[in-house]
Write a protein that holds these residues in place. Structure first.
Motif, PDB file in Angstrom:
ATOM      1  N   LYS A 116       9.164  27.432  83.027  1.00 64.33           N
ATOM      2  CA  LYS A 116       7.810  27.322  82.452  1.00 64.33           C
ATOM      3  C   LYS A 116       7.733  26.064  81.593  1.00 64.33           C
ATOM      4  N   TRP A 117       6.522  25.545  81.451  1.00 62.97           N
ATOM      5  CA  TRP A 117       6.272  24.414  80.568  1.00 62.97           C
ATOM      6  C   TRP A 117       4.841  24.503  80.078  1.00 62.97           C
ATOM      7  N   THR A 118       4.581  23.815  78.989  1.00 64.54           N
ATOM      8  CA  THR A 118       3.235  23.757  78.428  1.00 64.54           C
ATOM      9  C   THR A 118       2.559  22.497  78.942  1.00 64.54           C
ATOM     10  N   THR A 119       1.378  22.654  79.514  1.00 67.95           N
ATOM     11  CA  THR A 119       0.643  21.518  80.070  1.00 67.95           C
ATOM     12  C   THR A 119      -0.021  20.721  78.943  1.00 67.95           C
ATOM     13  N   SER A 120      -0.579  19.578  79.309  1.00 65.80           N
ATOM     14  CA  SER A 120      -1.235  18.723  78.315  1.00 65.80           C
ATOM     15  C   SER A 120      -2.438  19.398  77.666  1.00 65.80           C
TER      16      SER A 120
ATOM     17  N   GLY B   9      -2.420  22.563  76.853  1.00 62.87           N
ATOM     18  CA  GLY B   9      -1.917  23.669  76.044  1.00 62.87           C
ATOM     19  C   GLY B   9      -1.680  24.971  76.783  1.00 62.87           C
ATOM     20  N   SER B  10      -1.982  25.014  78.083  1.00 60.76           N
ATOM     21  CA  SER B  10      -1.727  26.247  78.835  1.00 60.76           C
ATOM     22  C   SER B  10      -0.292  26.236  79.372  1.00 60.76           C
ATOM     23  N   VAL B  11       0.193  27.406  79.764  1.00 63.24           N
ATOM     24  CA  VAL B  11       1.537  27.528  80.305  1.00 63.24           C
ATOM     25  C   VAL B  11       1.458  27.529  81.828  1.00 63.24           C
ATOM     26  N   ASP B  12       2.279  26.685  82.446  1.00 65.26           N
ATOM     27  CA  ASP B  12       2.399  26.644  83.893  1.00 65.26           C
ATOM     28  C   ASP B  12       3.871  26.843  84.223  1.00 65.26           C
TER      29      ASP B  12
ATOM     30  N   HIS C  42      12.384  27.625  79.719  1.00 63.72           N
ATOM     31  CA  HIS C  42      11.182  26.975  79.206  1.00 63.72           C
ATOM     32  C   HIS C  42      11.527  25.509  78.969  1.00 63.72           C
TER      33      HIS C  42
ATOM     34  N   GLU D 284      10.813  22.030  77.467  1.00 62.67           N
ATOM     35  CA  GLU D 284      10.086  21.541  76.301  1.00 62.67           C
ATOM     36  C   GLU D 284      10.745  20.272  75.778  1.00 62.67           C
TER      37      GLU D 284
END
Length: 156
Positions: free
Chosen positions: A69-73, A75-78, A141, A143
């Protein structure tokens, strides 16, 4: 959490079957095989189907799996569902092979993980060693250029 895509790495000895993709979003990059989860498929069902469609190899199970998982630009999680299968040494699968998706070829694990290799998706060297060395389910995750890792007992 269920994401839209899978990526599957097929390991045989000290090498992994990789695909150099001809299409966006990662055109020209070596990655595992995989693709979009269709309809009501589970991530595992989609991964097994994608491996069959892209390689002709029929799998029954995976050695390890997980989610990156990662946080998109915005702010949502993809994320993406990741899988590793161990292929029997007796399987003769000569490469390179040109497919509709790109070129399949066996790549040595050391080559894939080499820090100078710019032809691999940036997250792969962070999570692939854990998939290779630790059977089971993993939660990653991504990050700030590194992986925060949790071994998980379940897919929930």
């Amino acid at each position: 959490m269920k994401f839209k895509y899978t990526v599957c790495f097929l390991k045989q000895g000290n090498r992994i079957l990789m695909l150099n993709r001809e299409k966006a979003p990662i055109m020209g990059i070596w990655n595992g095989v995989g693709g979009k989860i269709e309809g009501d498929e589970s991530p595992v069902q989609a991964a097994l189907r994608e491996v069959w469609e892209e390689t002709g190899i029929r799998l029954n199970h995976f050695f390890s799996e997980g989610v990156v998982k990662w946080t998109t630009s915005n702010g949502s999680v993809d994320g993406i569902h990741v899988f590793l299968a161990v292929i029997d040494q007796s399987l003769d699968y000569p490469t390179p092979i040109k497919t509709r998706e790109g070129i399949l070829d066996w790549k040595k694990i050391d080559w894939i993980l080499d820090s100078n290799n710019l032809g691999i998706p940036e997250k792969v060297p962070h999570y692939l060693p854990l998939l290779i060395n630790d059977e089971g389910y993993h939660d990653f995750h991504y990050e700030a250029g590194s992986i925060i890792y949790e071994k998980s007992e379940s897919r929930e």
